[in-house]
Each structure stands twice: as structure tokens, then as C-alpha cells.
Design an enzyme around this catalytic site. Structure first.
Site, short mmCIF file in Angstrom:
data_model
loop_
_atom_site.label_atom_id
_atom_site.label_comp_id
_atom_site.label_asym_id
_atom_site.label_seq_id
_atom_site.Cartn_x
_atom_site.Cartn_y
_atom_site.Cartn_z
N HIS A 114 0.83 -1.20 0.00
CA HIS A 114 0.00 0.00 0.00
C HIS A 114 0.87 1.26 0.00
O HIS A 114 1.63 1.50 0.93
CB HIS A 114 -0.90 0.01 1.24
CG HIS A 114 -2.13 0.85 1.09
ND1 HIS A 114 -2.11 2.14 0.58
CD2 HIS A 114 -3.44 0.59 1.38
CE1 HIS A 114 -3.32 2.63 0.57
NE2 HIS A 114 -4.15 1.72 1.03
N GLY A 115 0.78 2.06 -1.05
CA GLY A 115 1.47 3.34 -1.10
C GLY A 115 0.75 4.37 -0.25
O GLY A 115 -0.26 4.08 0.41
#
Length: 330
Positions: free
Chosen positions: A130-131
Site C-alpha cells: 500500500h502506497g
């Protein structure tokens, strides 16, 4: 007043307009030498412009979300379009949004998708890093829809459903919030489902070192076991260089742990090169425990990071990758 008007027409055109504006402002405000104040204000804005820009650019993504919502509401009102997509009322809207987001990804990030052949034809659980924002997943979903007309649902945090106006968008995109039974049900229907085990904590507090922050989470692995589907690891190169957070400041971490809301400031929106890599699927094995499968999945995602991401991430380098003539090898 006559003298002031004459100054607006005398001399070079750029100077006459500036002189006229200064004169009018002095007349209205009663402040003398207002031109000096304006010059100082313009200088401050010029100096601070880069700093202002990095906090304003993330707003573009928010605007795109609400443009998507507006498209859906307009589509919903235009019932006659249903005839063109009689098999699914929202199909036409999905086509429109996928094209719009895919176009944004191509133009702003030169977005590429590699390894799509690793996605099975049937059901599968896609697990990804997850960025700071989920924009890379949105580009992936849009490209997958454009390329193969396939839809991928995603598990999101509960706070997303409380965002103003987002309900219709989440319904169309197939966003679910759990529980585990809902995830298993989606997969058993033969659909694709995506999840980022790190969730908000990974989004807000991981950094350019791309540290995976899954703790001891293994619920996603149990979902894959119960549904008897493979897990497909996924990672997007430079996702941390497009957007970054101030999660390294301790007060934001303490505040998040108390209220569990994304209160960490976000900055960026840089047009860095984004490439999503899909790894080989981890097949379902009836004798594998959830703990073992979770460990194996984390290792697979970490392998993608090690192979495709230079550590630490660098914004300038990621920007320069937009000008590379050769694609990075898969």
C-alpha cells in the site's frame, strides 16, 4: 483622477497596466506605496511556490474522485443509456471511469502494467503493498478493465465509506469492508479480489525504504484458504515517490493510534514513472496454514520490491525514469 488615467496609457504597455493597478489600489485602500508591498508579496509567493505546490497537487486526485462521482450521478439520471449496456446497468459507467483513470495514469505517470498474464482466468486474491495513496491500484484496476474487461473488487478501510459522496463510487467499484465471510463469498463467485494487508498503517507510516508493515496479519491468507483460490502478489515501482506523507513525525503516529483516522498530512503528486508488477501466483494448498501462507505471501511481495525498486526511493530518479527509452525488464 485624470492624472491617474493618463498614467494607464502612457509609456510601455506592461508598465502602464501595472502603474494603473497600483494607482487604483492606492485610491481604494488609502495606503501609500502599495506597489512596494505587492512586490514583497509576489516575492514571498515565488519563494514558497514549490512548497505550496507539493501540498496542492494531491488535491488533483481528490478532484478526480469527485469528477468520477459526478459522472456516476449523471449516468444514473440518464436511464436511456441502460439500453446500450442492458446486461449490467453500471457497465457503461465503469467503461467511462476506467478510460478516464487509465488516461490519467498514462499521461501523468506513464503508467505500465507488467505480468498481467500471471492473473488466473478465474478467482484470485491479489495482495499488494500500500502506497501513501491507492492511486496505483486504481490505475491497475482501470488498465485491467481496458485490457481484459475484467473487474477486481477491493477491500478498503471503513473510513472510506464515510467520505462525503463516495458511496455510489464504492458501490460501482465493488469496494467492500469485510467481514471475512464477504471476502470469501466474493472469491467463491469466481471474481478477483484485492487487499493490502498493511492498510492505512502501511500507507501512512512506511517510507522511501518501502518497509512492509503487515504486523502479524494473516486474515487475508485465511480468506484465500477458505475460498480455495491462489494469491497473486503485486507491487508498483516508485509508488512512494509519487506521494509521500509526514508519517515520520511522532505526533502523527500517536494521534493515528488513538483515533485510527488518516490525519497525517500528504504531499506530492509528482509525475514519476509508475510500473505495476504482478508476480507468479501462490497456488492453494490444502495443508498450508494461514500463518505459513501469510509468511510466503509477504516474502513474494518483498521479492518484487527487491527486484523492481531501488532503495531508498528517490523522487528525482523516479522522475527521470519517465525519459528512459527502454522498459525495465520484468
Amino acid at each position: 483622477m485624470t492624472g491617474g488615467n493618463e498614467s494607464c496609457t502612457a509609456g510601455p504597455i506592461p508598465m502602464s497596466y501595472l502603474t494603473c493597478l497600483t494607482y487604483i489600489l492606492e485610491e481604494w485602500t488609502g495606503v501609500e506605496h502599495i506597489g512596494d508591498y505587492l512586490s514583497y508579496a509576489f516575492y514571498i509567493v515565488w519563494v514558497l511556490f514549490p512548497l505550496i505546490l507539493v501540498f496542492v497537487l494531491p488535491g488533483v486526485i481528490v478532484v478526480l474522485f469527485y469528477v468520477s462521482i459526478l459522472v456516476l450521478y449523471v449516468y444514473k439520471r440518464k436511464n436511456e443509456l441502460k439500453e446500450a449496456y442492458s446486461h449490467d446497468f453500471w457497465s457503461g459507467a465503469g467503461e467511462t471511469l476506467a478510460t478516464m483513470w487509465d488516461g490519467h495514469g498514462r499521461i501523468w505517470h506513464g503508467y505500465e502494467l507488467h505480468g498481467v498474464e500471471n492473473i488466473p482466468q478465474g478467482a484470485g486474491l491479489i495482495v499488494f503493498y500500500h502506497g501513501a495513496t491507492p492511486v496505483d491500484y486504481i490505475y491497475f484496476m482501470a488498465r485491467l478493465h481496458v485490457m481484459q474487461r475484467r473487474h477486481c473488487s477491493v477491500v478498503a478501510d471503513h473510513f472510506v465509506s464515510r467520505l462525503p459522496g463516495f458511496k455510489i463510487l464504492l458501490d460501482v467499484f465493488g469496494v467492500i469492508h469485510g467481514p471475512k465471510e464477504a471476502c470469501v463469498s466474493t472469491l467463491k463467485k469466481g471474481r478477483l479480489l484485492a487487499i493490502a494487508p498493511g492498510g492505512l498503517r502501511e500507507a501512512l507510516f512506511s517510507d522511501e525504504m518501502y518497509t512492509i508493515m503487515w504486523s502479524n496479519r494473516k486474515g487475508f491468507a485465511q480468506v484465500a484458504i477458505d475460498a480455495k483460490v491462489p494469491i497473486i502478489p503485486m507491487f508498483t515501482q516508485n509508488v512512494r515517490e509519487g506521494f509521500r506523507t509526514l508519517g515520520g513525525i511522532k505526533i502523527f503516529r500517536v494521534l493515528y493510534e488513538r483515533i485510527r483516522l488518516p490525519v497525517v498530512p500528504l504531499y506530492g503528486g509528482f509525475p514519476v514513472k509508475l510500473r505495476t508488477f504482478i508476480g507468479e501466483p501462490i497456488p492453494y494448498e490444502p495443508n498450508m496454514t494461514a500463518e505459513e501462507l501469510a509468511t510466503k505471501t509477504q516474502a513474494a511481495v518483498q521479492a518484487l520490491i527487491d527486484k523492481h525498486q531501488k532503495i531508498p526511493g528517490n523522487i528525482f530518479r523516479a522522475l527521470m525514469e519517465r525519459f528512459q527509452t527502454q522498459k525495465k525488464e520484468d
